[in-house]
Each structure stands twice: as structure tokens, then as C-alpha cells.
Motif scaffolding. Sequence first.
Motif, PDB file in Angstrom:
ATOM      1  N   UNK A   1     -95.719 -38.739  36.543  1.00  0.00           N
ATOM      2  CA  UNK A   1     -95.973 -38.255  34.963  1.00  0.00           C
ATOM      3  C   UNK A   1     -96.572 -37.222  34.887  1.00  0.00           C
ATOM      4  N   UNK A   2     -96.406 -36.359  33.523  1.00  0.00           N
ATOM      5  CA  UNK A   2     -96.660 -35.523  34.213  1.00  0.00           C
ATOM      6  C   UNK A   2     -97.390 -34.870  33.057  1.00  0.00           C
ATOM      7  N   UNK A   3     -98.893 -34.284  33.386  1.00  0.00           N
ATOM      8  CA  UNK A   3     -99.528 -34.156  32.345  1.00  0.00           C
ATOM      9  C   UNK A   3    -100.298 -32.839  32.304  1.00  0.00           C
ATOM     10  N   UNK A   4    -101.177 -32.484  31.156  1.00  0.00           N
ATOM     11  CA  UNK A   4    -101.497 -31.043  31.119  1.00  0.00           C
ATOM     12  C   UNK A   4    -102.652 -30.856  29.939  1.00  0.00           C
ATOM     13  N   UNK A   5    -103.246 -29.953  30.753  1.00  0.00           N
ATOM     14  CA  UNK A   5    -104.595 -29.579  29.681  1.00  0.00           C
ATOM     15  C   UNK A   5    -104.477 -28.205  29.170  1.00  0.00           C
ATOM     16  N   UNK A   6    -104.888 -28.172  28.166  1.00  0.00           N
ATOM     17  CA  UNK A   6    -104.283 -26.430  26.858  1.00  0.00           C
ATOM     18  C   UNK A   6    -106.569 -26.310  27.329  1.00  0.00           C
ATOM     19  N   UNK A   7    -106.519 -25.381  27.276  1.00  0.00           N
ATOM     20  CA  UNK A   7    -108.518 -25.188  26.627  1.00  0.00           C
ATOM     21  C   UNK A   7    -108.098 -23.419  26.406  1.00  0.00           C
ATOM     22  N   UNK A   8    -109.966 -23.288  26.337  1.00  0.00           N
ATOM     23  CA  UNK A   8    -110.368 -21.937  25.509  1.00  0.00           C
ATOM     24  C   UNK A   8    -111.537 -22.062  26.750  1.00  0.00           C
ATOM     25  N   UNK A   9    -111.768 -21.489  27.450  1.00  0.00           N
ATOM     26  CA  UNK A   9    -112.769 -21.515  27.800  1.00  0.00           C
ATOM     27  C   UNK A   9    -113.745 -19.902  27.639  1.00  0.00           C
ATOM     28  N   UNK A  10    -114.735 -19.330  27.188  1.00  0.00           N
ATOM     29  CA  UNK A  10    -115.627 -17.884  27.289  1.00  0.00           C
ATOM     30  C   UNK A  10    -117.047 -18.020  28.452  1.00  0.00           C
ATOM     31  N   UNK A  11    -117.847 -19.009  28.962  1.00  0.00           N
ATOM     32  CA  UNK A  11    -118.342 -18.856  30.455  1.00  0.00           C
ATOM     33  C   UNK A  11    -118.262 -19.309  31.489  1.00  0.00           C
ATOM     34  N   UNK A  12    -116.750 -20.471  31.407  1.00  0.00           N
ATOM     35  CA  UNK A  12    -116.169 -21.266  32.168  1.00  0.00           C
ATOM     36  C   UNK A  12    -116.494 -22.472  31.958  1.00  0.00           C
ATOM     37  N   UNK A  13    -117.256 -22.947  31.389  1.00  0.00           N
ATOM     38  CA  UNK A  13    -117.761 -24.150  30.997  1.00  0.00           C
ATOM     39  C   UNK A  13    -116.390 -24.985  30.696  1.00  0.00           C
ATOM     40  N   UNK A  14    -115.778 -24.332  29.939  1.00  0.00           N
ATOM     41  CA  UNK A  14    -114.736 -25.560  29.880  1.00  0.00           C
ATOM     42  C   UNK A  14    -113.882 -25.069  30.447  1.00  0.00           C
ATOM     43  N   UNK A  15    -113.242 -24.785  31.015  1.00  0.00           N
ATOM     44  CA  UNK A  15    -112.355 -24.408  32.114  1.00  0.00           C
ATOM     45  C   UNK A  15    -112.778 -25.795  33.159  1.00  0.00           C
ATOM     46  N   UNK A  16    -114.099 -25.813  33.419  1.00  0.00           N
ATOM     47  CA  UNK A  16    -114.523 -26.179  35.046  1.00  0.00           C
ATOM     48  C   UNK A  16    -114.510 -28.250  34.350  1.00  0.00           C
ATOM     49  N   UNK A  17    -115.055 -27.839  32.784  1.00  0.00           N
ATOM     50  CA  UNK A  17    -114.205 -29.905  32.389  1.00  0.00           C
ATOM     51  C   UNK A  17    -113.711 -29.732  32.459  1.00  0.00           C
ATOM     52  N   UNK A  18    -112.330 -28.972  32.342  1.00  0.00           N
ATOM     53  CA  UNK A  18    -110.717 -29.231  32.105  1.00  0.00           C
ATOM     54  C   UNK A  18    -109.959 -29.777  33.356  1.00  0.00           C
ATOM     55  N   UNK A  19    -111.166 -29.371  34.342  1.00  0.00           N
ATOM     56  CA  UNK A  19    -111.082 -29.753  36.312  1.00  0.00           C
ATOM     57  C   UNK A  19    -110.905 -31.247  36.581  1.00  0.00           C
ATOM     58  N   UNK A  20    -112.837 -30.844  35.382  1.00  0.00           N
ATOM     59  CA  UNK A  20    -112.899 -32.060  35.771  1.00  0.00           C
ATOM     60  C   UNK A  20    -111.867 -33.691  35.804  1.00  0.00           C
ATOM     61  N   UNK A  21    -111.628 -33.138  34.368  1.00  0.00           N
ATOM     62  CA  UNK A  21    -111.024 -33.868  33.552  1.00  0.00           C
ATOM     63  C   UNK A  21    -109.017 -33.857  34.791  1.00  0.00           C
ATOM     64  N   UNK A  22    -108.709 -33.269  35.209  1.00  0.00           N
ATOM     65  CA  UNK A  22    -108.045 -33.474  35.735  1.00  0.00           C
ATOM     66  C   UNK A  22    -107.783 -33.850  37.154  1.00  0.00           C
ATOM     67  N   UNK A  23    -108.565 -33.932  37.393  1.00  0.00           N
ATOM     68  CA  UNK A  23    -109.177 -35.473  38.543  1.00  0.00           C
ATOM     69  C   UNK A  23    -109.351 -36.236  38.779  1.00  0.00           C
ATOM     70  N   UNK A  24    -109.579 -36.621  37.407  1.00  0.00           N
ATOM     71  CA  UNK A  24    -109.651 -38.148  36.536  1.00  0.00           C
ATOM     72  C   UNK A  24    -107.990 -38.757  36.136  1.00  0.00           C
ATOM     73  N   UNK A  25    -106.996 -37.671  36.293  1.00  0.00           N
ATOM     74  CA  UNK A  25    -105.677 -38.127  35.777  1.00  0.00           C
ATOM     75  C   UNK A  25    -105.237 -38.205  37.270  1.00  0.00           C
ATOM     76  N   UNK A  26    -105.216 -37.367  38.142  1.00  0.00           N
ATOM     77  CA  UNK A  26    -104.570 -36.956  39.299  1.00  0.00           C
ATOM     78  C   UNK A  26    -105.494 -38.619  40.032  1.00  0.00           C
ATOM     79  N   UNK A  27    -106.256 -39.306  40.006  1.00  0.00           N
ATOM     80  CA  UNK A  27    -106.323 -41.037  40.513  1.00  0.00           C
ATOM     81  C   UNK A  27    -105.747 -41.359  40.224  1.00  0.00           C
ATOM     82  N   UNK A  28    -104.581 -41.481  39.210  1.00  0.00           N
ATOM     83  CA  UNK A  28    -103.641 -42.758  38.811  1.00  0.00           C
ATOM     84  C   UNK A  28    -101.703 -42.113  39.516  1.00  0.00           C
ATOM     85  N   UNK A  29    -102.161 -40.856  39.944  1.00  0.00           N
ATOM     86  CA  UNK A  29    -100.835 -40.337  40.343  1.00  0.00           C
ATOM     87  C   UNK A  29    -100.160 -39.537  39.978  1.00  0.00           C
TER      88      UNK A  29
END
Length: 166
Positions: A1-29
Motif C-alpha cells: 500500500x503506497x501512501x503519501x503525506x504532502x505538507x507545508x512547514x515554516x518552523x519544522x513542526x508541521x514536517x515533524x508531525x508529518x513524520x509521526x503520521x508516517x510512523x503510524x502508517x508504517x506500523x501496518x506495513x
Amino acid sequence: MKLAIIYYSETGQTKELAEVIAEGMRKVGSEVRLFSVDEPLDEAYLSACDGVVFGTPTHMATCAWRMNQWLIEERASIPLAGKLGGCFATAHYAQGGSDSAILSILGMLLVKGMLVYSGGSAHGQPFIHHGPVALDAVGNHYEDAKEMFAIFGQRFAEKAIELFEK
């Protein structure tokens, strides 16, 4: 299953949380790639995805202008119709408009023909109706919200698998 996260981040916080979401997605393969709207996107990968989550900081009670611009003007070569879509936001305060920011993006995703994901209250706590939000000026909310972001990612991936795995 291919998934993507597209984000805009000014301070790095939105990018950091995109990475957290990606970790959750990877838990199910799921295979997950992250893309900033300010960098080149792999259009072939995005075209092959079954689901895309969009992330934005909150500005003036709506999504950041750069995310809005990308969705309206620049995504034309990436087919979104029929894919599962979701959204998350970062903000300073609870009354800063993060729900409005998320809803502004979800409305555009519906217009583009995406299926919009909401776990709502169907999965129990944490309730994530429109999409997760992290607040950086409210106590420890930003750090505490990371667990909810990972859960959102996992739930989103599970729904994409349920809908699209052949």
C-alpha cells in the motif's frame, strides 16, 4: 500500500508531525513518502498512491496560503480523484482556527474527487473527527499530541488497506 503525506512547514513542526503520521502508517506495513510543497514531488509515486494526507500550519484561521496555492494551482498533474484523503494542522492556540484550516483543505479534497477520511468517534479515544491538531503554545499539548498523530496515521493506513488492497 503506497501512501503519501504532502505538507507545508515554516518552523519544522508541521514536517515533524508529518513524520509521526508516517510512523503510524508504517506500523501496518504501508510504504510512505513525505513531500514538502516547496520541493520537487515525485509525481509517479503520488499517482500510484491510494491515499494522501495533507498537513498545514494554521494562518488567520485557515490553511497556510502556500498549501492552498499548491492545491489550487500546482497539483494539476497529480490525479487525486478516487484516493483516500486526510488532513492535519499545527497551531498556537485552541481557538486559533485549526479546525477551519483542516476543513478548508478537506473541502478542496472533496472537490477534487477524493474520499475523505475521518475516524470520528468510531474507533474510540482519541476522537479525531476532522484530523489531528497539535498546539505549541498550550502547555505540553504539542508533545502529548504526537501519540494521536501516530494513531491517526495507523487508522488512515488501515482504512486505505480496507478500501484499496486488491
